[in-house]
Write an enzyme that holds these catalytic residues in place. Structure first.
Site, PDB file in Angstrom:
ATOM      1  N   PHE A 163      15.317  -1.946  -0.326  1.00  0.00           N
ATOM      2  CA  PHE A 163      16.747  -1.658  -0.402  1.00  0.00           C
ATOM      3  C   PHE A 163      17.581  -2.535   0.516  1.00  0.00           C
ATOM      4  CE2 PHE A 163      15.657   1.163   3.209  1.00  0.00           C
ATOM      5  CZ  PHE A 163      16.690   0.876   4.086  1.00  0.00           C
ATOM      6  N   LYS A 187      10.870  -4.798 -10.037  1.00  0.00           N
ATOM      7  CA  LYS A 187      11.212  -3.400  -9.760  1.00  0.00           C
ATOM      8  C   LYS A 187      11.986  -3.361  -8.450  1.00  0.00           C
ATOM      9  CE  LYS A 187      10.509   0.015  -7.792  1.00  0.00           C
ATOM     10  NZ  LYS A 187      11.459   0.889  -6.982  1.00  0.00           N
ATOM     11  N   CYS A 295      13.889  -6.347   8.377  1.00  0.00           N
ATOM     12  CA  CYS A 295      12.569  -6.475   8.986  1.00  0.00           C
ATOM     13  C   CYS A 295      12.527  -7.540  10.062  1.00  0.00           C
ATOM     14  CB  CYS A 295      11.513  -6.753   7.918  1.00  0.00           C
ATOM     15  SG  CYS A 295      11.684  -8.364   7.121  1.00  0.00           S
TER      16      CYS A 295
END
Length: 510
Positions: A163, A187, A295
């Site tokens: 996300f 996906k 991240c």
């Protein structure tokens, strides 16, 4: 990245539905299997997204499989033309995509624009595909025998993206996959799915044949269907470490090659000789950009005792100037992605205090330039954090910057190298010897020297060490081309020369 199955019937009030993109067209799913898409700055559900069933994923994979032979056999020149056109369209319409990112993720428009710019770098790299996929040739290895290698696409590939970067992370993967002749089933995160469909439509506008890029939405059902589908040859993933481990184990058990990028706890070491103003700026920028939901965020600063007080004071002063609010209003930082995630991150502050840390700046109850129901948590600074505290040990994934005080270089290096994560790290110093020693001794995959977020440019590859990476090849760069191609070695002998007809025209690329 949440992969928990969700069964949510569509509410009585009609909202827009985000549909799958399969074989070049929107495909509706079962409205009884859907999930909410929020505007985090408003705190309201603005759309719903269809969740794919196993059959939906199978339909997308079959579309990709049908498209593969034709796309694989399409000339390099034509594939390159599609990527060049896509690059121009994306560059011209980036503002439109940035608005989508801000409305569904919450990041401020300038941050969204930066995300797209970094994704564009990989699109530009994909345009250079011919130079990265050339084979090698050895003449006359034995009398009259030559050996050469070809780089060919692997087939149908799956991409599962998180996300926090709904445009950039898909752009890390699908341009290289498509440029090298593969077909794709993507996906995206169910939390902010619209960017993926927008990109797929733009690829179609650029001339990409139907079925080459497909998008399916959903939860764990869709993920598992991709991991287990026998036609899918590879999986690319970015998300948390537990899910990266699951992706790697499940996909490899099903015979797929995998690149699974996991979580992080990125450290920034500040030595006494560092420029503390530069270091404080870097800590604020790297800790609170994109609300800390990245991240490569700096979440732990290791400050040497002799300069720690001054450093913390400088960071806190800079934090006081930040404007928090709606990403469309010129703010510095927006909301978190969901109310549940905001509450989880905020909960770490009580834990930190109970563990003996000092909450210097508390982001709870921050004044914002936005609606009161948004998923707000302001920048937070926690000092004197012990390494035993979960606020240090966990990937908090929010705007919480922890300061750990260390005696010196050796103490700091031991803390960094003891971490289970090895994604990114940085050192701030004016000592070239210390920097060189650090880059050699630290057990982390990406290192910054006076650079807080050392994300490599597109022609170098991205990926960490230890529990931050599982798989066969890092993302983008040379390793990305390796991942999406397979090498074939040919040994040949021709007994007679080959003759062709006469053609004096200038050679043309078809």
């Amino acid at each position: 990245m949440s992969q928990t199955a969700t069964e949510n019937p569509q509410p009585a009030t009609e909202v827009a539905m985000v549909e799958h993109w399969i074989d070049g067209a929107s495909v509706a799913g079962d409205p009884e299997r859907s999930g909410p898409v929020y505007n985090p700055a408003l705190g309201i559900e603005q759309k719903r997204v269809h969740f794919a069933s196993t059959d939906d994923v199978d339909t997308a994979v079959k579309a990709a499989a049908r498209a593969f032979p034709g796309w694989r056999d399409t000339s390099i020149a034509k594939r390159q033309q599609v990527m060049f056109t896509f690059r121009e369209l994306l560059n011209a319409r980036s503002d439109e995509l940035a608005a989508i990112l801000t409305s569904e993720h919450g990041k401020v428009l300038s941050d969204a624009a930066g995300e797209i710019a970094r994704g564009l770098e990989v699109v530009e790299l994909a345009c250079a595909m011919p130079g990265y996929t050339k084979g090698e040739y050895s003449e006359n290895v034995s009398t009259g025998i030559d050996v050469y290698t070809l780089r060919q696409p692997v087939g149908v590939v799956g991409i599962i993206s998180p996300f926090n970067f709904p445009a950039m992370v898909p752009l890390w993967f699908f341009p290289l996959a498509i440029a090298t002749g593969n077909t794709v089933v993507l996906k995206p995160s169910e939390k902010d799915p619209s960017a993926a469909v927008w990109l797929a439509r733009l690829m179609q506008e650029a001339g990409l044949p139907d079925g080459v890029l497909n998008v399916v939405h959903g939860d764990k059902v869709a993920v598992d269907a991709l991991l287990e589908h026998p036609t899918v040859r590879s999986i690319s993933f970015v998300g948390s470490t537990p899910i990266a481990q699951y992706i790697y184990a499940t996909a490899t058990a099903n015979g797929k090659r995998v690149q699974a990028l996991g979580g992080a706890k990125n450290h920034m070491l500040v030595l006494p000789d560092a420029d503390l103003d530069l270091a404080a700026d870097a800590a604020v920028n790297a800790g609170f950009g994109s609300a800390g939901e990245r991240c490569m965020a700096i979440s732990a600063v290791l400050a040497v005792d002799t300069i720690a007080d001054e450093f913390v004071e400088k960071v806190a002063e800079r934090m006081s100037r930040l404007k928090i609010g709606d990403g469309t209003r010129g703010c510095d930082m927006g909301p978190l992605i969901t109310r549940e995630h905001r509450d989880k991150v905020a909960g770490y502050l009580d834990v930190a205090a109970s563990d003996g840390a000092t909450v210097v700046v508390d982001g709870r109850g921050v004044e914002v330039d936005g609606e009161p129901d948004g998923f707000w948590l302001g920048p937070t600074l926690v000092d004197k954090v012990p390494t035993s505290s979960s606020v240090y040990r966990d990937e908090v994934f929010g705007p919480v910057l922890s300061v750990l005080r260390v005696e010196g270089y050796e103490d700091a290096l031991d803390i960094i190298n003891s971490s289970r994560y090895g994604n990114g790290t940085a050192i701030f110093t004016n000592d070239g010897g210390a920097a060189r020693r650090f880059q050699r001794e630290v057990t982390v995959g990406m290192v910054g020297i006076n650079v807080p977020i050392p994300v490599p440019v597109a022609y170098h590859s991205f990926g960490g060490w230890k529990d931050s990476f599982f798989g066969d090849a890092k993302a983008y760069g040379p390793r990305g081309f390796d991942f999406f191609t397979q090498e074939k070695a040919i040994t040949s002998r021709w007994l007679d020369p080959s003759h062709g007809g006469l053609n004096l025209g200038f050679p043309q690329h078809d």
